[in-house]
Structure formats: C-alpha cells, structure tokens
Scaffold this motif. Structure first.
Motif, PDB file in Angstrom:
ATOM      1  N   LEU A 128       0.903  -1.183  -0.113  1.00  0.00           N
ATOM      2  CA  LEU A 128       0.062  -0.119  -0.170  1.00  0.00           C
ATOM      3  C   LEU A 128       0.940   1.436   0.057  1.00  0.00           C
ATOM      4  O   LEU A 128       0.614   2.310  -0.623  1.00  0.00           O
ATOM      5  N   ALA A 163      -4.953   1.766  21.505  1.00  0.00           N
ATOM      6  CA  ALA A 163      -5.576   0.460  21.912  1.00  0.00           C
ATOM      7  C   ALA A 163      -6.828   0.527  22.542  1.00  0.00           C
ATOM      8  O   ALA A 163      -7.577  -0.312  22.327  1.00  0.00           O
ATOM      9  N   ILE A 166      -9.513   0.673  19.834  1.00  0.00           N
ATOM     10  CA  ILE A 166      -9.417  -0.193  19.036  1.00  0.00           C
ATOM     11  C   ILE A 166      -9.790  -1.639  19.596  1.00  0.00           C
ATOM     12  O   ILE A 166     -10.515  -2.488  18.921  1.00  0.00           O
ATOM     13  N   TYR A 167      -9.839  -1.698  20.931  1.00  0.00           N
ATOM     14  CA  TYR A 167     -10.108  -2.889  21.718  1.00  0.00           C
ATOM     15  C   TYR A 167     -11.426  -2.747  21.657  1.00  0.00           C
ATOM     16  O   TYR A 167     -12.228  -3.798  21.378  1.00  0.00           O
ATOM     17  N   MET A 169     -13.551  -1.364  19.290  1.00  0.00           N
ATOM     18  CA  MET A 169     -13.860  -1.381  18.038  1.00  0.00           C
ATOM     19  C   MET A 169     -13.831  -3.005  17.445  1.00  0.00           C
ATOM     20  O   MET A 169     -14.699  -3.747  17.014  1.00  0.00           O
ATOM     21  N   TYR A 170     -12.744  -3.674  17.877  1.00  0.00           N
ATOM     22  CA  TYR A 170     -12.572  -5.129  17.580  1.00  0.00           C
ATOM     23  C   TYR A 170     -13.470  -5.785  18.281  1.00  0.00           C
ATOM     24  O   TYR A 170     -13.961  -6.993  17.817  1.00  0.00           O
ATOM     25  N   ARG A 171     -13.931  -5.609  19.369  1.00  0.00           N
ATOM     26  CA  ARG A 171     -14.870  -6.419  20.402  1.00  0.00           C
ATOM     27  C   ARG A 171     -16.051  -6.228  19.225  1.00  0.00           C
ATOM     28  O   ARG A 171     -16.805  -7.331  19.380  1.00  0.00           O
ATOM     29  N   LEU A 184      -4.079  -6.084  10.240  1.00  0.00           N
ATOM     30  CA  LEU A 184      -4.764  -4.860   9.857  1.00  0.00           C
ATOM     31  C   LEU A 184      -4.179  -3.728  10.508  1.00  0.00           C
ATOM     32  O   LEU A 184      -3.738  -2.698  10.042  1.00  0.00           O
ATOM     33  N   LEU A 185      -4.050  -3.817  12.068  1.00  0.00           N
ATOM     34  CA  LEU A 185      -3.696  -2.944  12.916  1.00  0.00           C
ATOM     35  C   LEU A 185      -2.040  -2.570  12.459  1.00  0.00           C
ATOM     36  O   LEU A 185      -1.641  -1.360  12.396  1.00  0.00           O
ATOM     37  N   THR A 187      -0.310  -3.164   9.936  1.00  0.00           N
ATOM     38  CA  THR A 187      -0.395  -2.512   8.431  1.00  0.00           C
ATOM     39  C   THR A 187      -0.802  -0.950   8.471  1.00  0.00           C
ATOM     40  O   THR A 187       0.180  -0.116   8.214  1.00  0.00           O
ATOM     41  N   SER A 188      -1.837  -0.628   9.349  1.00  0.00           N
ATOM     42  CA  SER A 188      -2.153   0.676   9.434  1.00  0.00           C
ATOM     43  C   SER A 188      -1.129   1.517  10.116  1.00  0.00           C
ATOM     44  O   SER A 188      -0.681   2.647   9.752  1.00  0.00           O
ATOM     45  N   VAL A 189      -0.605   0.901  11.109  1.00  0.00           N
ATOM     46  CA  VAL A 189       0.595   1.710  11.936  1.00  0.00           C
ATOM     47  C   VAL A 189       1.798   1.877  10.751  1.00  0.00           C
ATOM     48  O   VAL A 189       2.573   2.977  11.205  1.00  0.00           O
ATOM     49  N   VAL A 191       2.090   1.735   7.668  1.00  0.00           N
ATOM     50  CA  VAL A 191       1.869   2.409   6.148  1.00  0.00           C
ATOM     51  C   VAL A 191       2.306   3.730   6.288  1.00  0.00           C
ATOM     52  O   VAL A 191       2.670   4.169   5.265  1.00  0.00           O
ATOM     53  N   SER A 192       2.036   4.539   7.402  1.00  0.00           N
ATOM     54  CA  SER A 192       2.360   5.897   7.584  1.00  0.00           C
ATOM     55  C   SER A 192       3.962   6.172   7.336  1.00  0.00           C
ATOM     56  O   SER A 192       4.530   6.879   6.763  1.00  0.00           O
ATOM     57  N   GLU A 250       6.627  -6.031  18.333  1.00  0.00           N
ATOM     58  CA  GLU A 250       5.737  -5.167  18.946  1.00  0.00           C
ATOM     59  C   GLU A 250       5.103  -5.715  20.129  1.00  0.00           C
ATOM     60  O   GLU A 250       4.851  -7.105  20.070  1.00  0.00           O
TER      61      GLU A 250
END
Lengths: 316, 315
Positions: A128, A163, A166-167, A169-171, A184-185, A187-189, A191-192, A250
C-alpha cells in the motif's frame, strides 16, 4: 616514511584513527555483553543461571531449550522409574530433574503467529505504501502537505491510547484475538512510515524515465511496474526492514488485544515460568530464537537498513 | 503491438494528451493508488481517535458495557489536570525523556564522530553496535530484569566488582532513587546506535572542500569542529532528538516489563498510567481524556520543534 607528505587535509592522522578504533571497539564490546550473556544463559541449567557469583564458565546443557518447547509435570521418582525408557534427548534431560514431559508448549504456535502477522503486515504496508507514495510523488494531489503531515502524526499517539478504542472496535467486529485484526492494525501503523520513506525514495527517481516509457507506448500503470519499481527496490527493501522490525518486536498491542489464538511471541516469552519464578534459561532460549530471524535479515540487508535510517534524516 | 497507422498517429499526438488516451486516466490512477492507504488510516487510526475523543466526554467503563452512558462534559479533563498521580507520572516521563535524550545524543554523536575517522574495520564494529536496536523492547525489558537482579544479575556483579559495594546492595530495581536510572540505562543501551546512525549521516553529508578551505585558512581542528562540524551536523542531531523524544514519550513496552512502573509508582511513565487506568481500573472515559491530552501535548510540542528545526536548516 614522512607523515607530512602522506597527509591529506581531510584524512585523519593514524594516531587519531587508532584512538578512535580503541574507543569504538570498547563501546561495541561492552554493549554486546548483555546479549552474549543471554545467549550463554540459554545454555545453562536453571540452578547455574541463578548462581552467585554469576558463572562465566559452566557446563552447557540444552535444558533451557527443552523447557522452552515443552510443558512438564513433576512426578515421584518411583513413577518415573516405571515408565518406558526415555525416547528423546529432552526426555532424558527432563527425567533427571524428576519431571516428565506432558506435551508441547505454546512457543511454536506463538512463533508462527509472529511470522504470519509480522510478514503479512509488512507485505501489506509496503504494498500500500509504495502505491500511495507513487501517487503522492507523481500526481498533483490536493492538500498534499497536509495529508502527508496527517499521515505522519498518526504515529504520535501512544500505542495504549490507540489500543483503547481499537479494543472496543475489535470487540464489536469480532476481530479481538485474531490474526487478521493484528495484521490490519500493524499495517495501519506501518503504512504511515512506509509512505513517508517511500515517497522520499521515489522522489529521487527522475520522472523522465516514465515519461519516455509512456511516449514509447506504455500506460502509466505499465510504466510504474516496469520502469519505476525496479529502480525503487533499494528503498522498498529499506522500508520493508523497518516495518518488519516494528511488527516483529511489537508488544503493547499484542499483549492488550490478543490472549490466545493470535498471541505473538513478545508477550509470551516473558511469561515463561519455571519452578519458583521465571525459568531464565528457557526465557533466554526463547529470546535467542526470537532474535535470529531479525538478526539474519539485518545482517543480510545492512546496507538498505542504513540507507533507510539515514534517509529520513537526509531527505527531510 | 501498435500497427503502423496507430504508431504514426501516436507519435504525432502531443505528450499530455497521449498520456490520457492510454489506459486509466492519471487522475483515476492517482486515486486508485492513494485511496486504500487513506481508507485504512481513516478506519484504524482516525476513526478510533474520534471515538476516543467522544469517549473522553463520558463516564463509560468498558467492563460495564450495559450501564447507561452519561455525558460528563469536561469533568474528566478537569480531574486529570488536578490529579496528583497523573502529574507524578508526567514528571517520571519527563525525567526519562530528558535524560535519555541527553545521554543518547552525547554518546551517539561522539560514537558517530569516532566512526567517521574511518579506522580499519569500522563497518564491522558499526554492525555490532547496531544489534541492540534490533531487539524487541519488551523482551529487552524482561531480560534486563535478570541482569539487574541484586545477587545473581550480571550488572550488579559488574558494579560490585568495579566499586567494591557488595552485590546484594546494588538494588537497581527496588531502590526508589536508582530505579529511574535503571530504565534510562537500558533505553540508552538500546537506542544510542540509532542516534549514532543519524549523526553519522549528518557528518558524512559535510563536504570535504569546506574542511580543506578551513585548513587553507589555518583553522585549528578545535575551531573546525565548533564552526563547521557541529553547526552542519546540528539539523541531524535535532532530528534524532525529535524522533527519540517522541518515541520515549510514548514508551511502554520496556518500562512495563522491567519495572512495571515500580517500585510503587516511581517509574510509572505516562503510558503505564494510561494502561492502568484503561485496562486495569477500566475507567475508559477518563483514560480516553488522558490519552487525548497526551496526544495533543506530543503533537503541539512536535509542531513547535519542527518549526525550530526548519529554521535551523535554512541557516
């Protein structure tokens, strides 16, 4: 042999070089001692690892590695005598401590999770990131400076802060403790950083090559694939290493968002308990094994890594 | 691929139009390339940020999801700014950030300067120095715990060997005045190579001819260092300080595993307080407010710093 005649104005004098070498080598040796100690500890028996004074000379043993890969139960010596003879080497080692192997530990599944999640998210982030970097570099995107700064500022939040939502949201989405959620998480961190680094690398590739290709009949997409990408491989490799190192090492997200199925190695290794506290040889063994892939990558791709780190400094 | 007529037609077409008639238009392609990244960032970075902002105005607790959510306005923010524990955590964080930056910059720059003397084998030893950077901060925190153990740890043994203090008294992790230094030492061990690399890039970017001109003007090595080396390397040094500062402000992994914030809450840096509030006490609304405050603080400070950095670069 006259030093004066051999002396160039910017080449340091020999004695300066010698002093520099001594100081740097001293620092390198001191800073590598903790790592050598961990490597050594992984080959000690548990009593040796907590000996006082710390043992530098010791009888090597693979008990640490055996303990890392198995779960064991303590049994009566009578019961152990009654079992069929030990089949594997680790069996023998364990039985000497009056314990019997009960089954494999969770280390291998966690290690595999690390492999899948780290490499998966690295691939996605670089993929990406390369596309987006090319877009920012070659096309007139509205508000480009603001967009780039926004992308970079996403890295300024403490991971714990990210987190929390995200916690939740993922729940809701059922992504808690899944490899997909972690990929996903990460990748998003990543990609910047990937976009920022890759844009710098792609900016360096002259546009004339693609434009010549397009005049020769290539579409923009073909020009990107056949002309730009091959020239960007060093930059892509440098970016990939960074993303890989971050995802591999991580801890915060892995500890907070996974607990079993998708847990990676970093939260797992510090929790390896032996009898009466942490099983230091097993922890050291886990640490050593966990370090190997990154070390191999770093040494193989050292030049790209150096380019990548200094790139952020040079090109800003 | 293209027949004769098409070929000659293509050659006759001016370049901008030529680009547009082949394949997807440029604009379409640009969006195709950029959109996935923007969407991912919006979904996983920005949307949660706004959710956290929303949460910070409520009294939501994630472990009691069915309780009615009450909007409490700015109450969370007021309580945070008046909370002594939070201020203590910010002090611990500031102490950590300042000292790690000072030590890493001084040692890192010195190392870079020495390596730039280009002695034989410097590439090999540079690689050795780089290794601590490659490790997982969590795993590092964990095994430095082992090294810091009062009796059996290598660090305590080395200190007692050198200074004569009995090893049992070298209580790096449980002594309130020594514990902050324990985390500073580990972080410096890990990240000095990073600062060193950036400073090295800076030193290598200084062209030789400037030094040669200075030699012609009979400038002494001291003078050369203060007037050429330091000023020209300064943007890089400042950049390294920025990166390390932001990272250490967010620091969680290593400190959590090395000291857990202890003894008591001596080394409880901001992220650890955040984690305790959010995932142990489950005060989700309250901790979201703290998270937003931290983010704004970092963002604001980074902005100011980058402006200063740009001014230094233009000199």
């Amino acid at each position: 042999m006259s030093l004066a005649s051999a002396h160039s104005v910017v080449e340091p004098r020999p004695w300066t070089k010698r002093i520099a070498a001594v100081l740097v080598i001293a620092y390198a040796l001191i800073s590598i001692v903790p790592l050598l100690w961990i490597f050594a500890t992984s080959f000690k028996t548990p009593p040796d690892s907590i000996a006082y004074p710390p043992k530098i000379v010791f009888q090597p043993s693979v008990e640490g590695y055996c303990n890392l890969f198995t779960t064991r139960t303590r049994q009566e010596p009578g019961y152990i005598e009654s079992l069929p003879p030990a089949t594997t080497f680790c069996d023998e080692v364990t039985r000497k401590r009056n314990m019997v192997i009960a089954g494999p530990s969770n280390f291998v599944p966690r290690f595999i999770n690390s492999l899948v999640i780290a490499f998966g998210s690295t691939f996605c982030a670089v993929f990406l990131g390369t596309l987006a970097a090319y877009g920012f570099s070659r096309f007139k995107v509205p508000l480009i400076d603001d967009l780039l700064f926004f992308i970079l500022s996403t890295r300024m939040m403490p991971p714990i802060a990210v987190a929390i939502p995200i916690y939740l949201m993922y729940r809701e989405l059922g992504l808690n403790d899944t490899a997909l959620g972690m990929i996903l998480l990460y990748t998003s961190v990543n990609v910047s950083l990937a976009v920022w680094l890759l844009k710098g690398f792609i900016d360096e590739i002259p546009r004339e090559y693609e434009e010549a290709a397009m005049i020769d009949g290539y579409t923009r997409l073909q020009a990107f694939w056949k002309v730009v990408l091959p020239q960007a491989t060093t930059g892509i490799a440098a970016t990939a290493i960074f993303c890989l190192i971050f995802a591999w090492n991580e801890y915060a997200f892995a500890a907070l968002l996974t607990s079993g199925t998708a847990q990676t190695a970093p939260p797992f290794i510090p929790q390896i308990i032996g009898e009466g506290g942490q099983d230091w040889p097993a922890v050291a063994a886990g640490t050593t094994i966990f370090l190997v892939p990154i070390l191999v990558f770093t040494i193989l791709l050292r030049k790209q890594l150096l380019r990548g780190i200094t790139f952020g400094a040079v090109r800003k | 691929m293209l027949n004769r007529t098409a070929e000659s037609l293509a050659r006759a077409t001016p370049a901008p139009i030529a680009r547009r008639v082949r394949g997807l238009s440029d604009k379409g392609l640009a969006w195709l390339f950029i959109a996935p990244t923007i969407i991912l960032l919006l979904a996983i970075n920005i949307f949660p940020l706004f959710w956290a902002i929303g949460l910070s105005f409520t009294n939501y607790r994630a472990n009691r999801p069915n309780e009615p959510i009450k909007n409490v306005g700015l109450q969370n923010y007021e309580r945070i700014l008046g909370d002594a524990d939070i201020w203590h955590a910010m002090q611990a964080t500031a102490h950590f950030v300042v000292w790690t930056i000072v030590l890493q910059t001084v040692i890192g720059f010195m190392l870079a300067y020495l390596i730039d003397r280009k002695f034989r084998g410097h590439a090999f030893w540079t690689t050795i120095i780089l290794v601590p950077m490659m490790l997982s901060p969590a795993v590092v925190g964990n095994f430095w715990r082992f090294l810091y153990e009062p009796q059996i740890g290598l660090f305590s043994y080395a200190v007692s060997f050198i200074s004569g203090i009995p090893a049992t008294q070298v209580q790096m992790l449980s002594n309130v005045s020594l514990a902050p230094w324990s985390i500073i030492i580990v972080d410096t061990w890990m990240w000095t190579p990073y600062v060193m690399l950036i400073c090295l890039a800076g030193l290598r970017s200084i062209p030789d001819y400037i030094y040669e001109a200075a030699e012609v003007d009979r400038a002494s090595p001291w003078r050369q260092f203060w007037s050429i080396t330091l000023p020209m390397a300064l943007p890089f040094i400042m950049l390294a300080i920025l990166f390390r500062g932001i990272e250490n402000f967010k620091m969680f992994d290593m400190v959590n595993l090395l000291t857990g914030g202890g003894p008591g809450s001596t080394t409880e840096v901001a992220s650890i307080t955040l984690k305790r509030e959010a995932f142990e006490k489950w005060r989700t609304g309250y901790s979201s407010a703290f998270a937003i405050i931290l983010f704004v603080a970092v963002f604001g400070l980074a902005n100011i710093y980058v402006k200063a950095l740009n001014r230094v670069k233009q000199r």
